[in-house]
Design a protein around this motif. Structure first.
Motif, PDB file in Angstrom:
ATOM      1  N   SER A 262       0.817  -1.211   0.000  1.00 12.51           N
ATOM      2  CA  SER A 262       0.000   0.000   0.000  1.00 12.51           C
ATOM      3  C   SER A 262       0.853   1.264   0.000  1.00 12.51           C
ATOM      4  N   ARG A 263       2.150   1.141   0.317  1.00  9.93           N
ATOM      5  CA  ARG A 263       3.050   2.297   0.343  1.00  9.93           C
ATOM      6  C   ARG A 263       3.981   2.311  -0.874  1.00  9.93           C
ATOM      7  N   ALA A 265       4.415   3.056  -4.857  1.00 13.03           N
ATOM      8  CA  ALA A 265       3.744   3.947  -5.802  1.00 13.03           C
ATOM      9  C   ALA A 265       3.315   3.224  -7.074  1.00 13.03           C
ATOM     10  N   ASN A 266       4.205   2.423  -7.663  1.00 12.05           N
ATOM     11  CA  ASN A 266       3.904   1.783  -8.938  1.00 12.05           C
ATOM     12  C   ASN A 266       4.824   0.581  -9.123  1.00 12.05           C
ATOM     13  N   ASP A 267       4.754  -0.029 -10.293  1.00 12.02           N
ATOM     14  CA  ASP A 267       5.546  -1.226 -10.563  1.00 12.02           C
ATOM     15  C   ASP A 267       7.042  -0.933 -10.501  1.00 12.02           C
ATOM     16  N   ASN A 295      -8.258  -4.322  -4.378  1.00  9.98           N
ATOM     17  CA  ASN A 295      -7.614  -3.180  -5.022  1.00  9.98           C
ATOM     18  C   ASN A 295      -7.038  -2.185  -4.005  1.00  9.98           C
ATOM     19  N   THR A 297      -3.887  -1.773  -3.552  1.00  2.87           N
ATOM     20  CA  THR A 297      -2.560  -1.381  -3.998  1.00  2.87           C
ATOM     21  C   THR A 297      -2.622  -0.916  -5.439  1.00  2.87           C
ATOM     22  N   THR A 298      -1.682  -0.052  -5.807  1.00  2.00           N
ATOM     23  CA  THR A 298      -1.611   0.442  -7.187  1.00  2.00           C
ATOM     24  C   THR A 298      -0.743  -0.437  -8.073  1.00  2.00           C
ATOM     25  N   ILE A 299      -0.199  -1.510  -7.520  1.00  2.00           N
ATOM     26  CA  ILE A 299       0.641  -2.430  -8.288  1.00  2.00           C
ATOM     27  C   ILE A 299      -0.232  -3.243  -9.234  1.00  2.00           C
ATOM     28  N   THR A 300       0.179  -3.347 -10.495  1.00  2.00           N
ATOM     29  CA  THR A 300      -0.562  -4.154 -11.466  1.00  2.00           C
ATOM     30  C   THR A 300      -0.203  -5.623 -11.322  1.00  2.00           C
TER      31      THR A 300
END
Length: 493
Positions: A262-263, A265-267, A295, A297-300
């Protein structure tokens, strides 16, 4: 007469030999004799000296000197030197022995006797330290290279055992910490494989798997694969997954990196975090199914799969173990669970009787008790609880083992009765001709009820029975301890 003299000599000689041996071992004479023997041996053979300096030619620390220092000071012969320094270790009851300046100790390797001198030279206030290895020339070609490799291996093991384990937690990408993305605290989790409640055969399989992994560097390199291994721990909450991770870290003496997705930012941020982890570590992501399905997390999915076995994973250092925990793997994309991404699947079920006995031994010090047969009977009837819930009951009543067991029995019986009631509700619904034939009562009062209109209880035939059935259907059934969600065994490869 001569027979008496012979018998006297036969009696006297053993006693004289025993007396000489006793005197030698209880005095310094034995050390003097050994010193003379070694002195004669040194004069007969030609020796070569090899120097391991504290600093290299550039004035920088010689890393091999540190390894030799660890090795030499771990030898049993340090205790036999004339002067040995005693220091306290990191723990209050630890005592560390260090060889004093210019002292000589002996070592043996592959049948060859070598000696080490802790040489200290002082010139005008400058202190030069080194270790001097003396070895016979006739033994050098046969033993020197294996001996130096032996020093590397032993010193690595000592350093690994002595170092303080750490728990690393990732910062948020926007925090811009001065010392990198990871902050650490001492890892002091007390869990071990001896204290966790787990099937004994499964526990031995896991320990064997971890031991084989640690010893398999050459094997992985030969196969052209990264020296890594991935574990999946899945099962309901409170079944001991986090404690198992602590036991793994303490067993391997590995640091733990707890990744908070959750902390992240992205992949790309996730890849950078992975690159900043060290070798000999556990990289942990807990509750992965909840993070993905809700959902959070912002990780794909692609970024997560690459984190598990992508090119960055392979180039981020060797000897790492990734551990993922889930409550259930049913709702997770099968691509996450394929071989290569997950090497070992371990199911953590609710408590059964064998697990209960382990808990009773750990929490209450009980190996047997008169109430055990009653507890076993309740487990066989289908009742069960999580190990965490049973452990809490035992902790709360630890002053009285009998009371603790009775509280567990009461809780198990309560859970068992709830499970049976839920089971009856399900069978009633199966026997109904069709649930859609009778309208289910609303969860809240209808508009007609709120305005004083006709009550649905009076207008719908059999509505009272349907409402009762609906309540039974909503009861949560208790899971059986034997309903393991696996292919063939609790551990899968």
């Amino acid at each position: 007469m001569w027979i008496v003299n012979i018998l006297f000599l036969l009696f006297l000689v053993p006693w004289l030999l025993f007396l000489v041996r006793f005197i030698l071992y209880k005095t310094a004479l034995i050390f003097v004799l050994r010193k003379w023997v070694n002195w004669i041996d040194d004069r007969v053979h030609v020796h070569q000296y090899l120097k391991v300096a504290e600093l290299n030619e550039n004035g920088q620390d010689n890393q091999f000197y540190k390894r030799v220092s660890l090795y030499v000071n771990s030898l049993p012969s340090v205790e036999d030197s004339n002067y040995t320094n005693l220091f306290s270790g990191k723990k209050s009851n630890d005592i560390i022995l260090l060889l004093d300046d210019n002292q000589v100790i002996q070592d043996e390797f592959l049948g060859a006797r070598v000696s080490w001198i802790n040489k200290v030279e002082r010139f005008g206030g400058v202190c030069n330290r080194s270790f001097l290895l003396r070895i016979k020339k006739k033994d050098k070609r046969r033993t020197l290279r294996p001996y130096l490799q032996h020093i590397h291996t032993v010193s690595d093991d000592i350093e690994q055992r002595r170092r303080e384990l750490k728990l690393f937690i990732n910062n948020g990408s926007s925090e811009n910490p001065v010392n990198g993305r990871w902050r650490s605290v001492p890892f002091t989790h007390p869990s071990t494989f001896e204290t966790i409640a787990m099937d004994a055969d499964l526990k031995n399989k896991v320990k064997s798997d971890l031991e084989n992994f640690v010893k398999s560097q050459n094997y992985y390199q030969k196969m052209g694969r990264a020296w890594k291994r991935n574990y999946l721990l899945y099962g309901p909450s409170g079944t001991g997954k986090s404690s198992f991770i602590g036991a793994m870290a303490n067993f391997l003496n590995y640091d733990v990196y707890d990744v908070d997705l959750s902390r992240v930012a992205n992949d790309t941020d996730l890849k950078l975090l992975l690159l900043q982890t060290t070798s000999r570590s556990l990289i942990v992501i807990e509750d992965l199914d909840r993070l993905v399905n809700k959902n959070l997390t912002t990780i794909t999915l692609s970024g997560l799969l690459n984190f598990m076995d992508g090119i960055v994973n392979s180039c981020s250092g060797d000897e790492k173990i990734m551990v993922f925990t889930m409550n259930s793997k049913e709702q997770v994309d099968p691509a996450m669970l394929r071989p290569g991404r997950i090497d070992v699947h371990i199911h953590f079920p609710f408590c059964d009787f064998n697990s209960f006995k382990s808990l009773a031994n750990n929490y209450l010090g009980l190996k047997e008790h008169k109430l055990f047969p009653q507890v076993e009977e309740i487990f066989h009837s289908g009742a069960t609880m999580s190990p965490a819930a049973i452990g809490e009951l035992m902790i709360a009543n630890r002053s009285s083992p009998s009371r603790a067991l009775k509280s567990v029995i009461t809780a198990l019986q309560s859970n068992g009765n709830e499970g049976k009631s839920a089971g009856k509700g399900k069978r009633l619904s199966d026997s109904a001709s069709s649930p859609s034939l009778l309208p289910l009562p609303p969860l809240a009062p209808s508009h007609a009820e709120e305005t004083g209109g006709a009550n649905w209880k009076d207008s719908v035939p059999g509505a009272k029975e349907v409402r009762k059935l609906y309540g039974l259907l909503r009861l949560k059934s208790c899971k059986s301890p034997n309903s393991f969600d696996h292919d063939s065994d609790m551990i899968e490869r």
